[in-house]
Design a protein around this motif. Structure first.
Motif, PDB file in Angstrom:
ATOM      1  N   THR A 152      70.060   8.523 -56.000  1.00  0.00           N
ATOM      2  CA  THR A 152      71.144   7.773 -55.380  1.00  0.00           C
ATOM      3  C   THR A 152      72.450   8.143 -56.070  1.00  0.00           C
ATOM      4  O   THR A 152      72.461   8.686 -57.181  1.00  0.00           O
ATOM      5  N   LEU A 153      73.557   7.820 -55.416  1.00  0.00           N
ATOM      6  CA  LEU A 153      74.845   8.073 -56.053  1.00  0.00           C
ATOM      7  C   LEU A 153      75.046   7.168 -57.262  1.00  0.00           C
ATOM      8  O   LEU A 153      75.768   7.530 -58.194  1.00  0.00           O
ATOM      9  N   ALA A 154      74.415   6.009 -57.267  1.00  0.00           N
ATOM     10  CA  ALA A 154      74.482   5.162 -58.462  1.00  0.00           C
ATOM     11  C   ALA A 154      73.893   5.894 -59.659  1.00  0.00           C
ATOM     12  O   ALA A 154      74.426   5.820 -60.778  1.00  0.00           O
ATOM     13  N   GLN A 155      72.815   6.622 -59.433  1.00  0.00           N
ATOM     14  CA  GLN A 155      72.220   7.407 -60.520  1.00  0.00           C
ATOM     15  C   GLN A 155      73.125   8.566 -60.930  1.00  0.00           C
ATOM     16  O   GLN A 155      73.214   8.908 -62.110  1.00  0.00           O
ATOM     17  N   ALA A 156      73.817   9.150 -59.964  1.00  0.00           N
ATOM     18  CA  ALA A 156      74.723  10.256 -60.278  1.00  0.00           C
ATOM     19  C   ALA A 156      75.893   9.792 -61.129  1.00  0.00           C
ATOM     20  O   ALA A 156      76.387  10.549 -61.975  1.00  0.00           O
ATOM     21  N   TYR A 157      76.360   8.571 -60.907  1.00  0.00           N
ATOM     22  CA  TYR A 157      77.513   8.059 -61.658  1.00  0.00           C
ATOM     23  C   TYR A 157      77.121   7.528 -63.033  1.00  0.00           C
ATOM     24  O   TYR A 157      77.991   7.214 -63.844  1.00  0.00           O
ATOM     25  N   ALA A 158      75.833   7.380 -63.279  1.00  0.00           N
ATOM     26  CA  ALA A 158      75.363   6.772 -64.523  1.00  0.00           C
ATOM     27  C   ALA A 158      75.508   7.742 -65.690  1.00  0.00           C
ATOM     28  O   ALA A 158      75.999   8.862 -65.556  1.00  0.00           O
ATOM     29  N   GLU A 159      75.038   7.291 -66.845  1.00  0.00           N
ATOM     30  CA  GLU A 159      75.096   8.127 -68.039  1.00  0.00           C
ATOM     31  C   GLU A 159      74.341   9.441 -67.805  1.00  0.00           C
ATOM     32  O   GLU A 159      73.347   9.467 -67.072  1.00  0.00           O
ATOM     33  N   HIS A 195      82.608   3.783 -55.224  1.00  0.00           N
ATOM     34  CA  HIS A 195      82.252   5.179 -55.471  1.00  0.00           C
ATOM     35  C   HIS A 195      83.270   5.945 -56.309  1.00  0.00           C
ATOM     36  O   HIS A 195      82.919   6.533 -57.335  1.00  0.00           O
ATOM     37  N   LEU A 196      84.506   6.000 -55.859  1.00  0.00           N
ATOM     38  CA  LEU A 196      85.447   6.920 -56.497  1.00  0.00           C
ATOM     39  C   LEU A 196      85.860   6.476 -57.895  1.00  0.00           C
ATOM     40  O   LEU A 196      86.152   7.326 -58.746  1.00  0.00           O
ATOM     41  N   LEU A 254      71.937   2.530 -52.505  1.00  0.00           N
ATOM     42  CA  LEU A 254      71.235   2.789 -51.253  1.00  0.00           C
ATOM     43  C   LEU A 254      71.649   4.101 -50.609  1.00  0.00           C
ATOM     44  O   LEU A 254      71.063   4.495 -49.599  1.00  0.00           O
ATOM     45  N   LEU A 255      72.657   4.751 -51.175  1.00  0.00           N
ATOM     46  CA  LEU A 255      73.155   6.002 -50.615  1.00  0.00           C
ATOM     47  C   LEU A 255      72.588   7.159 -51.434  1.00  0.00           C
ATOM     48  O   LEU A 255      72.964   7.376 -52.579  1.00  0.00           O
ATOM     49  N   HIS A 256      71.667   7.883 -50.810  1.00  0.00           N
ATOM     50  CA  HIS A 256      70.996   8.994 -51.487  1.00  0.00           C
ATOM     51  C   HIS A 256      71.787  10.286 -51.300  1.00  0.00           C
ATOM     52  O   HIS A 256      72.370  10.527 -50.240  1.00  0.00           O
ATOM     53  N   ARG A 310      68.252  19.193 -65.651  1.00  0.00           N
ATOM     54  CA  ARG A 310      67.801  19.325 -64.270  1.00  0.00           C
ATOM     55  C   ARG A 310      67.679  17.983 -63.573  1.00  0.00           C
ATOM     56  O   ARG A 310      67.627  17.911 -62.347  1.00  0.00           O
ATOM     57  N   ALA A 311      67.623  16.907 -64.348  1.00  0.00           N
ATOM     58  CA  ALA A 311      67.510  15.568 -63.788  1.00  0.00           C
ATOM     59  C   ALA A 311      68.863  14.896 -63.638  1.00  0.00           C
ATOM     60  O   ALA A 311      68.935  13.725 -63.284  1.00  0.00           O
ATOM     61  N   ASP A 312      69.922  15.620 -63.909  1.00  0.00           N
ATOM     62  CA  ASP A 312      71.285  15.069 -63.840  1.00  0.00           C
ATOM     63  C   ASP A 312      71.955  15.582 -62.570  1.00  0.00           C
ATOM     64  O   ASP A 312      72.451  16.713 -62.533  1.00  0.00           O
TER      65      ASP A 312
END
Length: 245
Positions: free
Chosen positions: A31-38, A136-137, A100-102, A44-46
């Motif tokens: 998800t984008l929440a995961q992308a914005y996280a630490e 998001h931004l 919820l946004l993948h 490869r998991a980032d």
């Protein structure tokens, strides 16, 4: 008009405006929440770092911060296009909860984003700002600044430029199809959104033309030049760090 589950009205506007909602993604995606996280310990998991490095390789960018700028502007354009398109055509917008946004960091529009659930929200400037800017931004800007030392002014300039670009494309499509109502809504919303504290001062909107006050650094990639809304009339020769925003 209520939002339909497939957001089908966005289809004629082109890939940047389309949001996949029907069915599952072809494979498990972050998800984008995961992308914005630490940052993840395993590169490869980032997803965010993967995207930035993918852009850097594609452009031959001499610095990761240049690729981070280009990657951020592309994602901002997707988010603005979906939201503004829905606001203009439906009169409501989908809630784009980052959880919820993948996102497929290896994909391109429209196959880069999948929304797990369509939840309609009002299409007023405050709600759209909450969905895109705050949802998001802002976290994306924070992540890119921390990881790649990209100037805040540059990133918010990218956000303003992406909004104006989405509005311009939507306006052209709407006028060509006789949808003056949609064109008027898009222009009015864009004008209001550019007055938001996070975007105010990023550039000047004249009609549908936007002139930004910062540079995205694209001129620094091999063969790159200045963008159509750049603050520079030609690629500068001064220190790139002095022109970063």
């Amino acid at each position: 008009m209520d939002l339909d589950p497939d957001l089908a009205a966005l289809g004629p506007l082109g890939g940047f405006f389309v949001l996949r909602t029907a069915g599952a993604a072809p494979r498990p995606l972050p998800t984008l929440a995961q992308a914005y996280a630490e940052p993840a310990r395993e590169p490869r998991a980032d997803p965010l770092d993967f995207r930035v490095r993918k852009v850097a390789n594609a452009l031959g960018a001499p610095e990761l911060r240049i690729a981070a700028s280009v990657a951020q502007q592309g994602l901002a354009a997707r988010l603005w296009s979906v939201t503004l398109g829905c606001a203009a055509l439906y009169g409501s917008v989908p809630g784009l909860d980052p959880r919820l946004l993948h996102w497929d960091p290896d994909g391109s529009a429209p196959d880069d984003l999948w929304l797990a659930r369509v939840r309609p929200l009002p299409a007023d400037p405050a709600t759209i700002a909450d969905v895109v800017l705050h949802g998001h931004l802002q976290p994306l800007t924070d992540a890119l600044r921390a990881r790649y030392r990209v100037a805040a002014g540059l990133l918010w300039g990218n956000a303003g430029s992406a909004l104006a670009g989405a509005a311009r494309q939507l306006d052209q499509w709407a006028r060509a199809g006789g949808r003056t109502d949609a064109a008027a809504r898009a222009r009015a919303l864009t004008t209001e959104l550019l007055r938001h504290p996070l975007l105010v001062g990023t550039g000047t909107l004249t009609g549908t033309a936007f002139r930004r006050r910062s540079c995205c650094l694209y001129y620094r990639v091999p063969g790159g030049g200045v963008c159509g809304d750049c603050c520079f009339p030609r690629p500068p020769r001064s220190s790139p760090r002095a022109t970063s925003g």
